[in-house]
Motif scaffolding. Structure first.
Motif, short mmCIF file in Angstrom:
data_model
loop_
_atom_site.label_atom_id
_atom_site.label_comp_id
_atom_site.label_asym_id
_atom_site.label_seq_id
_atom_site.Cartn_x
_atom_site.Cartn_y
_atom_site.Cartn_z
N HIS A 98 -10.35 7.88 -9.13
CA HIS A 98 -10.46 8.45 -7.79
C HIS A 98 -10.61 7.36 -6.73
O HIS A 98 -10.02 7.45 -5.65
N LEU A 99 -11.39 6.32 -7.04
CA LEU A 99 -11.56 5.21 -6.11
C LEU A 99 -10.22 4.54 -5.82
O LEU A 99 -9.90 4.22 -4.67
N ILE A 100 -9.44 4.33 -6.86
CA ILE A 100 -8.12 3.69 -6.69
C ILE A 100 -7.22 4.56 -5.82
O ILE A 100 -6.58 4.07 -4.89
N LEU A 101 -7.18 5.86 -6.11
CA LEU A 101 -6.31 6.76 -5.35
C LEU A 101 -6.77 6.85 -3.89
O LEU A 101 -5.94 6.88 -2.97
N ASN A 102 -8.08 6.88 -3.66
CA ASN A 102 -8.60 6.92 -2.29
C ASN A 102 -8.22 5.66 -1.53
O ASN A 102 -7.95 5.69 -0.33
N TYR A 103 -8.21 4.53 -2.24
CA TYR A 103 -7.87 3.25 -1.61
C TYR A 103 -6.38 3.19 -1.25
O TYR A 103 -6.01 2.72 -0.16
N LEU A 104 -5.53 3.68 -2.14
CA LEU A 104 -4.09 3.53 -1.96
C LEU A 104 -3.50 4.58 -1.02
O LEU A 104 -2.57 4.28 -0.26
N TYR A 105 -4.01 5.81 -1.08
CA TYR A 105 -3.45 6.87 -0.24
C TYR A 105 -4.12 6.83 1.14
O TYR A 105 -5.33 6.97 1.24
#
Length: 461
Positions: free
Chosen positions: A276-283
């Motif tokens: 979730h952290l990765i997706l929040n960072y990228l999107y």
């Protein structure tokens, strides 16, 4: 009594309105009108200031404009500062191709931020109540939300350069209606709240009455669930950040790469939150179609026994597994073939930013790793060629007989697929492959007898 319940809720959250400066979002409906009236009545006791803010979304023509005039009149009668905006949300929705609800929310919250800045008031107060909390949590669980989204509506969160508060989360719609009746308030009613086309209205009309028939205080249990889940989530998020800092090998705009093995050593709850952290960072803006199912697919990809695999996520995000690494990136960069020549000492800077440097030396006694190559200048055929790989490329390997395909060397070295086409290949003037910098050397390196001088090539990342 609403006043006592709100006071108890604020005390439970260790919060006081004393000396605060607040913008109050007011639609003119029961919830927001009761909130404005309640705060207006408390202002002298706690020495705080309020300003009312209203947005006419222009969905209902004259009817919605009359809502605005109603709120304006109420504020004028009670000497409350009032600000309003008329925003053509139907037209905005067409232009932005966003749903009418999302466009309306963004327009409304944008206006609230502007008013907070205009008055230099750091707090926005809204009238969401306990029934809203129950509906929100159920809706989000139903559509597969994860993380803090499952916890529903927070009492306090950051908003703009200040904070958003919801002091009515401890009371119900019935409490608000009773308050309005007791104080002779006649709020405006939005007919769209009765339409079954909206999913929230269906939860409100069907699910919530059933829950209340089981337990009239169900909102209190949902609020407790929300608070406990938020507290647990904050703790787990802190642990996740600590762990992910040891797992990420690349973190830049549009791309994150993690070490699979270290990631799998993390407990599963932290793995999910790490994704979730990765997706929040990228999107920049998470697609509505992104759900817990995608998290499960990513976890399956990490654990997949095959060394190479890929997954397509919404809005063009790709997840690529290559040996011990997992990359999240929006676009696979098309690699342009390159070709350089060195005919004399100098430096070539490759498109990736790495460098190949050539010097002439009379020293042959040195520590040579895979990032250095030493050649006998007397036996060497110039120029030195630096290029990308070609179909069918083979090279002799130092200490081995015969030749080996570059493709197999990359596989043996567990080089990610996306890196192979940009990897520098070093050859002599006869196109003999001498070196894959940082990876393998050919049998051409080696000093069979002392020479007058040598060519030293170094690879600098």
């Amino acid at each position: 009594m609403l006043e006592a319940k709100v006071a108890a809720f604020l005390n439970h959250n260790s919060y006081s309105f004393k000396n605060k400066k607040m913008v109050v979002g007011v639609s003119g409906g029961p919830d927001s009108l009761a909130l404005l009236h309640f705060l207006w009545g408390q202002r002298k006791t706690y020495h705080f200031s309020i300003v009312a803010a209203h947005v006419d979304h222009m969905f209902r023509g004259q009817e919605s404009f009359e809502d605005a005039l109603f709120v304006k009149s109420f504020c004028h009668q009670n000497n409350i500062p009032f600000e309003m905006a008329r925003i053509d949300v139907p037209e905005l929705s067409k232009k932005t191709k966003k749903s009418s609800q999302i466009a309306a929310r963004e327009a409304r919250y944008g206006f609230y931020k502007n008013i907070m800045e205009k008055y230099n008031y750091p707090y926005l107060v809204l009238g969401h109540h306990g029934d809203d909390q129950v509906e929100t949590i159920l809706m989000r669980l139903t559509r597969g939300s994860s993380g803090t989204a499952r916890a529903g509506i927070p009492f306090k969160r950051t908003f703009g350069s200040g904070f958003l508060l919801r002091p009515f989360l401890g009371i119900t719609k019935t409490d608000i209606e009773s308050y309005c009746h007791r104080h002779h308030l006649q709020p405006r009613i939005d007919p769209s709240n009765e339409k079954g086309v909206y999913s929230r209205n269906r939860f409100r009309k069907v699910v919530l009455p059933f829950l209340k028939s089981e337990n009239q205080n169900v909102h209190e249990h949902f609020q407790r669930f929300s608070e406990e889940l938020n507290q647990d989530e904050i703790f787990l998020q802190e642990l996740t950040v600590q762990k992910m800092n040891t797992v990420m090998t690349i973190r830049k705009k549009g791309k994150i790469t993690i070490d699979n093995n270290r990631f799998l050593e993390m407990p599963l709850p932290l793995q999910r939150r790490g994704i979730h952290l990765i997706l929040n960072y990228l999107y920049n803006e998470k697609p509505a179609s992104l759900s817990a199912l995608h998290t499960d697919q990513i976890l399956s990809l990490v654990k997949h026994p095959h060394p190479s695999a890929a997954l397509d996520l919404p809005s063009g995000l790709k997840v690529i597994k290559s040996y011990d690494f997992l990359s999240f990136q929006f676009e696979l960069m098309t690699v342009e073939n390159y070709y350089f020549e060195l005919k004399e000492p100098g430096v070539v800077v490759l498109p990736s930013g790495t460098m190949i440097k050539m010097v002439v030396t009379d020293q042959c006694e040195m520590d040579l790793n895979t990032c250095c190559l030493l050649l006998d200048a007397d036996q060497f055929v110039f120029p030195i060629k630096i290029r990308t790989r070609r179909m069918g490329d083979r090279m002799t390997l130092k200490g081995m007989s015969g030749t080996k395909k570059l493709k197999d060397i990359f596989i043996d070295g567990k080089i990610p697929i996306q890196d192979r086409d940009s990897w520098p290949v070093i050859t002599d003037g006869n196109d003999n492959i001498l070196w894959l910098p940082g990876l393998k050397k050919s049998s051409f390196e080696g000093i069979k007898h002392p020479a007058s001088h040598y060519i030293l090539l170094t690879y600098q990342k």
